[in-house]
Design a protein around this motif. Sequence first.
Motif, mmCIF file in Angstrom:
data_model
loop_
_atom_site.group_PDB
_atom_site.id
_atom_site.type_symbol
_atom_site.label_atom_id
_atom_site.label_comp_id
_atom_site.label_asym_id
_atom_site.label_seq_id
_atom_site.Cartn_x
_atom_site.Cartn_y
_atom_site.Cartn_z
ATOM 1 N N LYS A 105 0.974 -1.200 -0.027
ATOM 2 C CA LYS A 105 -0.343 -0.377 -0.066
ATOM 3 C C LYS A 105 0.916 1.285 -0.130
ATOM 4 O O LYS A 105 2.055 1.537 0.596
ATOM 5 C CB LYS A 105 -1.038 0.124 1.442
ATOM 6 N N GLU A 106 0.604 1.942 -0.803
ATOM 7 C CA GLU A 106 1.249 2.933 -0.567
ATOM 8 C C GLU A 106 0.136 4.771 -0.594
ATOM 9 O O GLU A 106 -0.872 4.290 -0.502
ATOM 10 C CB GLU A 106 1.407 3.589 -2.451
ATOM 11 N N GLU B 249 -4.662 6.883 1.213
ATOM 12 C CA GLU B 249 -4.289 5.821 0.773
ATOM 13 C C GLU B 249 -4.110 5.854 -0.886
ATOM 14 O O GLU B 249 -5.150 6.602 -2.018
ATOM 15 C CB GLU B 249 -5.076 4.432 0.872
ATOM 16 N N LEU B 250 -3.467 5.547 -1.963
ATOM 17 C CA LEU B 250 -3.378 5.415 -2.885
ATOM 18 C C LEU B 250 -3.403 4.206 -3.761
ATOM 19 O O LEU B 250 -2.799 3.410 -3.437
ATOM 20 C CB LEU B 250 -1.869 5.708 -3.538
ATOM 21 N N PHE B 251 -4.152 3.923 -4.675
ATOM 22 C CA PHE B 251 -4.668 3.379 -5.066
ATOM 23 C C PHE B 251 -5.357 3.583 -6.821
ATOM 24 O O PHE B 251 -5.727 4.404 -7.239
ATOM 25 C CB PHE B 251 -5.359 1.997 -4.491
ATOM 26 N N PRO B 252 -4.945 2.489 -8.120
ATOM 27 C CA PRO B 252 -5.658 3.242 -8.866
ATOM 28 C C PRO B 252 -7.072 2.869 -9.049
ATOM 29 O O PRO B 252 -8.011 1.993 -8.512
ATOM 30 C CB PRO B 252 -5.149 1.578 -10.630
ATOM 31 N N PHE B 253 -7.774 4.098 -9.358
ATOM 32 C CA PHE B 253 -9.241 4.539 -9.417
ATOM 33 C C PHE B 253 -9.695 5.095 -10.866
ATOM 34 O O PHE B 253 -8.908 5.694 -11.563
ATOM 35 C CB PHE B 253 -9.326 5.008 -8.911
ATOM 36 N N ASP B 254 -11.210 4.947 -10.940
ATOM 37 C CA ASP B 254 -11.571 5.560 -12.434
ATOM 38 C C ASP B 254 -12.521 6.480 -11.723
ATOM 39 O O ASP B 254 -12.925 6.282 -11.407
ATOM 40 C CB ASP B 254 -12.189 4.559 -13.721
ATOM 41 N N PRO B 255 -11.976 7.630 -11.983
ATOM 42 C CA PRO B 255 -13.214 9.362 -11.629
ATOM 43 C C PRO B 255 -14.486 9.013 -11.824
ATOM 44 O O PRO B 255 -15.830 9.541 -11.567
ATOM 45 C CB PRO B 255 -12.334 9.619 -12.430
#
Length: 310
Positions: A63-64, A74-80
């Motif tokens: 996790k970042e 938290e940072l993680f891939p997402f689609d707005p």
Amino acid sequence: MPLGDFFYFTKSDRIATIFIVSLVIILAVTSYFVVCSGDDFFVGTPADSTAVAGGKALGGGEKEYYNVEGRKAELFPFDPNTADSTQLLRLGLSEWMVRNIYRYRASGGVYREPKDFARLYGLTVKQYRALEPYIRISADYRPASELYADDRSAYDRHGSPSAEYNDAPPRDTLKFPRKLRPGETVPLNTSDTTLLKRVPGIGSGYAIAIVRKRERLGGFYSARQLLEIDGLPEQALQYVSVDERAVTKLNINKLSFSKLRQHPYINYYQARDIVDYRRLRGDIKSLRDLRLLKSFTPADIERLSHYVTY
């Protein structure tokens, strides 16, 4: 004294002892969960933790995190275009930012590329730079025109379909409508969503938003009104024509307060002032009669003039 007397407790002693032992157990369990949950949410386990500097996550780990408003998000891939409120809050966005995203999507707005997300009101440069590498726009939200080369390539220099084009499989023009060429236009006040999607830069989301706004207004008197739709590309205006005669007029002297309020160009205070003016002074002969009212600016009167009759 018998040895058993040393281990004898009165009833009140037993109650006090049980109470103290129970309290200690409760405090110990509560402290354990507070410490563990706090570590997991804000810091992460030693294997997960990531060094943070300048608002961006550095290093590896499962996790970042990055700093935002004095806390770690938290940072993680997402689609707005599809992320739900839980995911958006985990990314460190404020609740009011999440509400703005939902309103934008509900009005037909679409994030077509990562930099579109930078227009989110209140988002700082620091936050955007941290989130940008994790923005993943689904191909479903890209303009359909990108799936095909310039339509002009399907024609030879004489304007006839090329041999290569004739050999191509038939195109689904309902799903992927052909885009208009420079000089071509569609009527803004009568076109349905299928026809509007032929305008370069206009997809399903914008086409639906245009029709909804047209219905609420009663029609468009100018193509520049389309710019009131958040994010709509200005270059699309050259591909629409406007017939102001198609605009539905409001009888400003007959409509009730609630009916006046339904028009996008009349707010609560303006509707109230119109009703009060009619009650105290009689019918309105011209919108210039309202120019001395504080609720009406010259710009308000000008754009409303296209929608009223007397």
